[in-house]
Design a protein around this motif. Sequence first.
Motif, PDB file in Angstrom:
ATOM      1  N   PRO A  73      44.435  44.596  48.458  1.00 25.22           N
ATOM      2  CA  PRO A  73      44.403  45.735  47.539  1.00 25.22           C
ATOM      3  C   PRO A  73      45.603  46.663  47.740  1.00 25.22           C
ATOM      4  O   PRO A  73      46.096  47.253  46.770  1.00 25.22           O
ATOM      5  CB  PRO A  73      43.095  46.443  47.909  1.00 25.22           C
ATOM      6  CG  PRO A  73      42.230  45.381  48.472  1.00 25.22           C
ATOM      7  CD  PRO A  73      43.149  44.421  49.168  1.00 25.22           C
ATOM      8  N   GLU A 111      51.056  48.010  41.201  1.00 17.85           N
ATOM      9  CA  GLU A 111      50.608  48.790  40.043  1.00 17.85           C
ATOM     10  C   GLU A 111      51.347  50.128  39.946  1.00 17.85           C
ATOM     11  O   GLU A 111      51.700  50.579  38.862  1.00 17.85           O
ATOM     12  CB  GLU A 111      49.099  49.078  40.145  1.00 17.85           C
ATOM     13  CG  GLU A 111      48.222  47.900  39.794  1.00 17.85           C
ATOM     14  CD  GLU A 111      46.751  48.131  40.171  1.00 17.85           C
ATOM     15  OE1 GLU A 111      46.385  49.265  40.559  1.00 17.85           O
ATOM     16  OE2 GLU A 111      45.974  47.174  40.083  1.00 17.85           O
ATOM     17  N   TYR A 150      36.150  56.023  40.554  1.00 16.59           N
ATOM     18  CA  TYR A 150      37.022  57.205  40.506  1.00 16.59           C
ATOM     19  C   TYR A 150      36.226  58.497  40.642  1.00 16.59           C
ATOM     20  O   TYR A 150      36.617  59.394  41.371  1.00 16.59           O
ATOM     21  CB  TYR A 150      37.858  57.205  39.222  1.00 16.59           C
ATOM     22  CG  TYR A 150      39.076  56.331  39.368  1.00 16.59           C
ATOM     23  CD1 TYR A 150      40.232  56.819  39.968  1.00 16.59           C
ATOM     24  CD2 TYR A 150      39.068  55.022  38.928  1.00 16.59           C
ATOM     25  CE1 TYR A 150      41.347  56.021  40.121  1.00 16.59           C
ATOM     26  CE2 TYR A 150      40.182  54.207  39.069  1.00 16.59           C
ATOM     27  CZ  TYR A 150      41.320  54.722  39.662  1.00 16.59           C
ATOM     28  OH  TYR A 150      42.425  53.924  39.828  1.00 16.59           O
ATOM     29  N   GLN A 197      42.030  42.733  38.370  1.00 17.40           N
ATOM     30  CA  GLN A 197      41.318  43.989  38.518  1.00 17.40           C
ATOM     31  C   GLN A 197      42.226  45.042  39.165  1.00 17.40           C
ATOM     32  O   GLN A 197      43.084  44.696  39.980  1.00 17.40           O
ATOM     33  CB  GLN A 197      40.088  43.788  39.419  1.00 17.40           C
ATOM     34  CG  GLN A 197      38.955  42.999  38.808  1.00 17.40           C
ATOM     35  CD  GLN A 197      39.183  41.504  38.836  1.00 17.40           C
ATOM     36  OE1 GLN A 197      40.188  41.024  39.345  1.00 17.40           O
ATOM     37  NE2 GLN A 197      38.264  40.745  38.278  1.00 17.40           N
ATOM     38  N   PRO A 198      42.026  46.330  38.841  1.00 20.30           N
ATOM     39  CA  PRO A 198      42.784  47.380  39.531  1.00 20.30           C
ATOM     40  C   PRO A 198      42.552  47.299  41.044  1.00 20.30           C
ATOM     41  O   PRO A 198      41.495  46.843  41.488  1.00 20.30           O
ATOM     42  CB  PRO A 198      42.191  48.669  38.964  1.00 20.30           C
ATOM     43  CG  PRO A 198      41.600  48.295  37.661  1.00 20.30           C
ATOM     44  CD  PRO A 198      41.136  46.874  37.809  1.00 20.30           C
ATOM     45  N   ALA A 199      43.545  47.761  41.811  1.00 24.46           N
ATOM     46  CA  ALA A 199      43.474  47.676  43.272  1.00 24.46           C
ATOM     47  C   ALA A 199      42.189  48.307  43.819  1.00 24.46           C
ATOM     48  O   ALA A 199      41.573  47.785  44.748  1.00 24.46           O
ATOM     49  CB  ALA A 199      44.695  48.354  43.893  1.00 24.46           C
ATOM     50  N   ILE A 200      41.764  49.419  43.228  1.00 24.32           N
ATOM     51  CA  ILE A 200      40.576  50.123  43.726  1.00 24.32           C
ATOM     52  C   ILE A 200      39.347  49.214  43.628  1.00 24.32           C
ATOM     53  O   ILE A 200      38.496  49.186  44.529  1.00 24.32           O
ATOM     54  CB  ILE A 200      40.365  51.459  42.949  1.00 24.32           C
ATOM     55  CG1 ILE A 200      39.314  52.340  43.628  1.00 24.32           C
ATOM     56  CG2 ILE A 200      39.987  51.203  41.495  1.00 24.32           C
ATOM     57  CD1 ILE A 200      39.205  53.737  43.020  1.00 24.32           C
ATOM     58  N   LEU A 225      39.441  45.794  43.476  1.00 29.75           N
ATOM     59  CA  LEU A 225      39.616  44.668  44.401  1.00 29.75           C
ATOM     60  C   LEU A 225      39.164  45.075  45.803  1.00 29.75           C
ATOM     61  O   LEU A 225      38.480  44.316  46.499  1.00 29.75           O
ATOM     62  CB  LEU A 225      41.083  44.229  44.442  1.00 29.75           C
ATOM     63  CG  LEU A 225      41.616  43.479  43.217  1.00 29.75           C
ATOM     64  CD1 LEU A 225      43.109  43.258  43.362  1.00 29.75           C
ATOM     65  CD2 LEU A 225      40.905  42.153  43.047  1.00 29.75           C
ATOM     66  N   ALA A 226      39.557  46.293  46.207  1.00 29.81           N
ATOM     67  CA  ALA A 226      39.173  46.773  47.537  1.00 29.81           C
ATOM     68  C   ALA A 226      37.662  46.901  47.642  1.00 29.81           C
ATOM     69  O   ALA A 226      37.046  46.498  48.628  1.00 29.81           O
ATOM     70  CB  ALA A 226      39.844  48.116  47.821  1.00 29.81           C
ATOM     71  N   PRO A 283      39.486  53.207  49.709  1.00 25.50           N
ATOM     72  CA  PRO A 283      39.536  51.855  50.291  1.00 25.50           C
ATOM     73  C   PRO A 283      39.742  51.856  51.802  1.00 25.50           C
ATOM     74  O   PRO A 283      39.443  50.863  52.460  1.00 25.50           O
ATOM     75  CB  PRO A 283      40.751  51.208  49.599  1.00 25.50           C
ATOM     76  CG  PRO A 283      40.972  51.997  48.370  1.00 25.50           C
ATOM     77  CD  PRO A 283      40.506  53.390  48.666  1.00 25.50           C
ATOM     78  N   VAL A 296      45.551  53.519  45.165  1.00 25.38           N
ATOM     79  CA  VAL A 296      44.758  53.771  43.963  1.00 25.38           C
ATOM     80  C   VAL A 296      45.582  54.495  42.908  1.00 25.38           C
ATOM     81  O   VAL A 296      46.140  55.558  43.161  1.00 25.38           O
ATOM     82  CB  VAL A 296      43.510  54.604  44.318  1.00 25.38           C
ATOM     83  CG1 VAL A 296      42.770  55.012  43.056  1.00 25.38           C
ATOM     84  CG2 VAL A 296      42.590  53.816  45.233  1.00 25.38           C
ATOM     85  N   TYR A 300      36.090  56.884  45.585  1.00 26.41           N
ATOM     86  CA  TYR A 300      36.024  55.780  46.541  1.00 26.41           C
ATOM     87  C   TYR A 300      37.368  55.641  47.269  1.00 26.41           C
ATOM     88  O   TYR A 300      38.426  55.606  46.644  1.00 26.41           O
ATOM     89  CB  TYR A 300      35.683  54.482  45.797  1.00 26.41           C
ATOM     90  CG  TYR A 300      35.865  53.242  46.634  1.00 26.41           C
ATOM     91  CD1 TYR A 300      34.974  52.949  47.656  1.00 26.41           C
ATOM     92  CD2 TYR A 300      36.937  52.386  46.421  1.00 26.41           C
ATOM     93  CE1 TYR A 300      35.153  51.821  48.439  1.00 26.41           C
ATOM     94  CE2 TYR A 300      37.124  51.254  47.198  1.00 26.41           C
ATOM     95  CZ  TYR A 300      36.229  50.986  48.213  1.00 26.41           C
ATOM     96  OH  TYR A 300      36.410  49.873  48.997  1.00 26.41           O
ATOM     97  N   LYS A 320      48.486  45.100  45.875  1.00 22.09           N
ATOM     98  CA  LYS A 320      48.202  45.197  44.436  1.00 22.09           C
ATOM     99  C   LYS A 320      48.435  46.624  43.960  1.00 22.09           C
ATOM    100  O   LYS A 320      49.035  46.867  42.914  1.00 22.09           O
ATOM    101  CB  LYS A 320      46.764  44.746  44.152  1.00 22.09           C
ATOM    102  CG  LYS A 320      46.354  44.792  42.684  1.00 22.09           C
ATOM    103  CD  LYS A 320      46.940  43.642  41.906  1.00 22.09           C
ATOM    104  CE  LYS A 320      46.908  43.825  40.398  1.00 22.09           C
ATOM    105  NZ  LYS A 320      45.694  44.328  39.798  1.00 22.09           N
ATOM    106  N   GLY A 321      47.958  47.599  44.756  1.00 20.45           N
ATOM    107  CA  GLY A 321      48.147  49.000  44.406  1.00 20.45           C
ATOM    108  C   GLY A 321      49.621  49.388  44.405  1.00 20.45           C
ATOM    109  O   GLY A 321      50.083  50.133  43.542  1.00 20.45           O
TER     110      GLY A 321
END
Lengths: 194, 163
Positions: A92, A99, B36, B71-74, B76-77, B42, A46, B40, A95-96
């Motif tokens: 994810p 990012e 956020y 989408q941001p990883a958070i 997507l998870a 993941p 995140v 949350y 992806k994280g």
Amino acid sequence: MRVLLVIDPVRDVFVRDVAIAAKNGLETSGHDVDVVDLVAERFPPVMSAADRRAYFTDDPLVCPQAAASAALVRSADGLVFVYPTTLSTVTPGIKGWIERTLVPGVAFTIGDQTGAKRGMSNIRRLVGIATYDDHHWDVLRHGDNGRRLIQRNVRFCGGLRTRSNWIAMYDAERATDDERSAFLERVERGVGKL
Amino acid sequence: MVAAHPCADSYVTAARERVMTGLSASGHDSILIDLYATAYDPHLPLPISDADALQTATSLVLVHPTWWTSQPAILLAWLDQATASGLPGVSVLASVTTLGGSRFANFLGGESGLRVVNRAVRPRCVQRPPHRRLAFYGMDRSTADERAAFLDRVERRIGTLVR
């Protein structure tokens, strides 16, 4: 060649076997391999508020784990991703990692007027090794967003002559033990040649 | 409504507020899940409060920036966990998102974010809900006027998109 292997063996023992096969294959053919195991390292996927605020500054790597990964990216000649396809794209976790590690100054630079410019010309070879629960035909029909992310968007950050390859196992959910071991062999033999 | 931006002073957070205003002005009840603010994680199962909110929801609105074309990883998870139930009550999917590059640059980039919802999230939903999207292209080179105009458009339109 110095290769960075980024793996996310979430929920799936098989993906860990695939990653081990990839590592063995690379080492057998004489490459130096660094491994970032996102699960074992508990790499935070995140993007935090601190990460985001630092993103467009001269020093965007505030997280020590992301900084360590970025150092590996800078010293690598090849980049290999291993993951199980999730929601038609990378996990994810991957992806994280992208990012938070492939930030300005590592993967690309941002000019005032020119937009993003490629910044990973050290990466000469980009490989994705992915498993899919869907049949190959369904993946073609629905689109493969993970492959698109790596072979198009990450690839764009590489040099003009960066080549990329894909090793896929479709229908992984229903695969028999024989098919699985055949795939492991294919990865181990194939990845070194790339 | 699910929001995913780490900074409270961000443009996406401003858009989130305007979505809330637009929804209540058009007579919809909304529940906000700020990924956020609720921290949350993941690595843990879906929070029970999120699962409860999804049981009663008839529309799912995603408010997020677009990073690396999706989408941001958070988020997507969260989507991966939340859609496992099939979301039987949800009859509309909506996205409100910002994209740094132009429409053409995003076309070349592959529009993964749009495809993830259309082709992976949507088929998992029992009702196969339509995906309606308010997207702000060219954020990086936008003017203050354009940004304000998009926020107005979000507030005006969001009530007509959901059910």
